[in-house]
Design a protein around this motif. Sequence first.
Motif, PDB file in Angstrom:
ATOM      1  N   UNK A  29     -27.884-136.704  12.176  1.00 31.94           N
ATOM      2  CA  UNK A  29     -27.707-135.546  12.414  1.00 31.94           C
ATOM      3  C   UNK A  29     -26.533-135.347  13.544  1.00 31.94           C
ATOM      4  N   UNK A  30     -26.022-134.306  13.332  1.00 34.60           N
ATOM      5  CA  UNK A  30     -24.922-133.838  14.400  1.00 34.60           C
ATOM      6  C   UNK A  30     -25.624-133.706  15.890  1.00 34.60           C
ATOM      7  N   UNK A  31     -25.038-134.273  16.774  1.00 30.96           N
ATOM      8  CA  UNK A  31     -25.523-134.194  18.464  1.00 30.96           C
ATOM      9  C   UNK A  31     -26.103-135.394  18.785  1.00 30.96           C
ATOM     10  N   UNK A  36     -28.663-146.085  15.682  1.00 32.35           N
ATOM     11  CA  UNK A  36     -29.649-146.151  14.365  1.00 32.35           C
ATOM     12  C   UNK A  36     -30.795-147.280  14.413  1.00 32.35           C
ATOM     13  N   UNK A  37     -31.001-147.464  15.618  1.00 30.90           N
ATOM     14  CA  UNK A  37     -32.063-148.615  15.746  1.00 30.90           C
ATOM     15  C   UNK A  37     -32.733-148.091  17.108  1.00 30.90           C
ATOM     16  N   UNK A  38     -33.262-147.094  17.391  1.00 33.71           N
ATOM     17  CA  UNK A  38     -34.015-146.718  18.333  1.00 33.71           C
ATOM     18  C   UNK A  38     -35.485-147.399  18.270  1.00 33.71           C
ATOM     19  N   UNK A  39     -36.002-147.809  19.621  1.00 36.75           N
ATOM     20  CA  UNK A  39     -37.056-148.426  19.449  1.00 36.75           C
ATOM     21  C   UNK A  39     -38.282-147.846  18.734  1.00 36.75           C
ATOM     22  N   UNK A  40     -38.903-148.515  18.015  1.00 32.41           N
ATOM     23  CA  UNK A  40     -40.238-147.966  17.174  1.00 32.41           C
ATOM     24  C   UNK A  40     -39.871-146.938  16.063  1.00 32.41           C
ATOM     25  N   UNK A  41     -39.071-146.137  16.094  1.00 33.08           N
ATOM     26  CA  UNK A  41     -38.757-145.114  15.265  1.00 33.08           C
ATOM     27  C   UNK A  41     -37.542-145.112  14.253  1.00 33.08           C
ATOM     28  N   UNK A  42     -36.654-146.260  14.829  1.00 38.06           N
ATOM     29  CA  UNK A  42     -35.499-146.540  14.005  1.00 38.06           C
ATOM     30  C   UNK A  42     -34.267-145.602  14.160  1.00 38.06           C
ATOM     31  N   UNK A  43     -34.178-144.656  13.281  1.00 40.56           N
ATOM     32  CA  UNK A  43     -33.013-143.515  13.054  1.00 40.56           C
ATOM     33  C   UNK A  43     -33.008-142.482  14.055  1.00 40.56           C
ATOM     34  N   UNK A  44     -34.438-142.295  14.588  1.00 36.58           N
ATOM     35  CA  UNK A  44     -34.555-141.197  15.171  1.00 36.58           C
ATOM     36  C   UNK A  44     -35.322-141.485  16.574  1.00 36.58           C
ATOM     37  N   UNK A  45     -35.382-140.677  17.385  1.00 38.90           N
ATOM     38  CA  UNK A  45     -35.618-141.109  18.872  1.00 38.90           C
ATOM     39  C   UNK A  45     -37.043-140.604  19.152  1.00 38.90           C
ATOM     40  N   UNK A  83     -31.816-141.170  27.829  1.00 37.02           N
ATOM     41  CA  UNK A  83     -31.242-142.387  27.182  1.00 37.02           C
ATOM     42  C   UNK A  83     -30.208-142.043  26.375  1.00 37.02           C
ATOM     43  N   UNK A  84     -30.464-140.912  25.219  1.00 35.04           N
ATOM     44  CA  UNK A  84     -29.835-140.394  24.431  1.00 35.04           C
ATOM     45  C   UNK A  84     -28.574-139.787  24.693  1.00 35.04           C
ATOM     46  N   UNK A  85     -28.968-139.003  25.790  1.00 34.40           N
ATOM     47  CA  UNK A  85     -27.882-137.891  26.342  1.00 34.40           C
ATOM     48  C   UNK A  85     -26.830-138.910  26.831  1.00 34.40           C
ATOM     49  N   UNK A  86     -27.246-139.683  27.911  1.00 33.39           N
ATOM     50  CA  UNK A  86     -26.263-140.557  28.420  1.00 33.39           C
ATOM     51  C   UNK A  86     -25.441-141.470  27.158  1.00 33.39           C
ATOM     52  N   UNK A  87     -25.991-142.120  26.346  1.00 39.48           N
ATOM     53  CA  UNK A  87     -25.403-142.801  25.256  1.00 39.48           C
ATOM     54  C   UNK A  87     -24.323-141.966  24.797  1.00 39.48           C
TER      55      UNK A  87
END
Length: 110
Positions: A29-31, A36-45, A83-87
């Motif tokens: 998804x945009x933004x 694509x390897x978030x811990x536990x959830x994979x492609x989503x955080x 973490x996602x914002x910084x990345x």
Amino acid sequence: MDRPPIVASVLYKTVVDAAGGHCQCHFEQPGGCGRNDHPVTGRSCYERPEYKKPLIVAPLDPDTPTHVAVTLGAEDLIVLCRACFTRRTNNRKKAREQAAAEQLAADVLF
């Protein structure tokens, strides 16, 4: 230039509530942060603030200038964990630097 997160209280609450109180980062998804390897959830955080730091509301488009970002409505914002914002911010910075280097190399006259 790094952009500060959106922090208008009513808008923040509206956007976070609409997101179900969790990070909306998703690889396809945009933004998102591009991971694509978030811990536990994979492609989503789906990170929630009670586990880490407060969520950040930011423009869906990471290249949105700050003076425009503060005027955006809820439909143009995304909720991200720190973490996602910084990345995402670091990835965009690297992409801009790479594009600038490629442009400079293309403009060099021999």
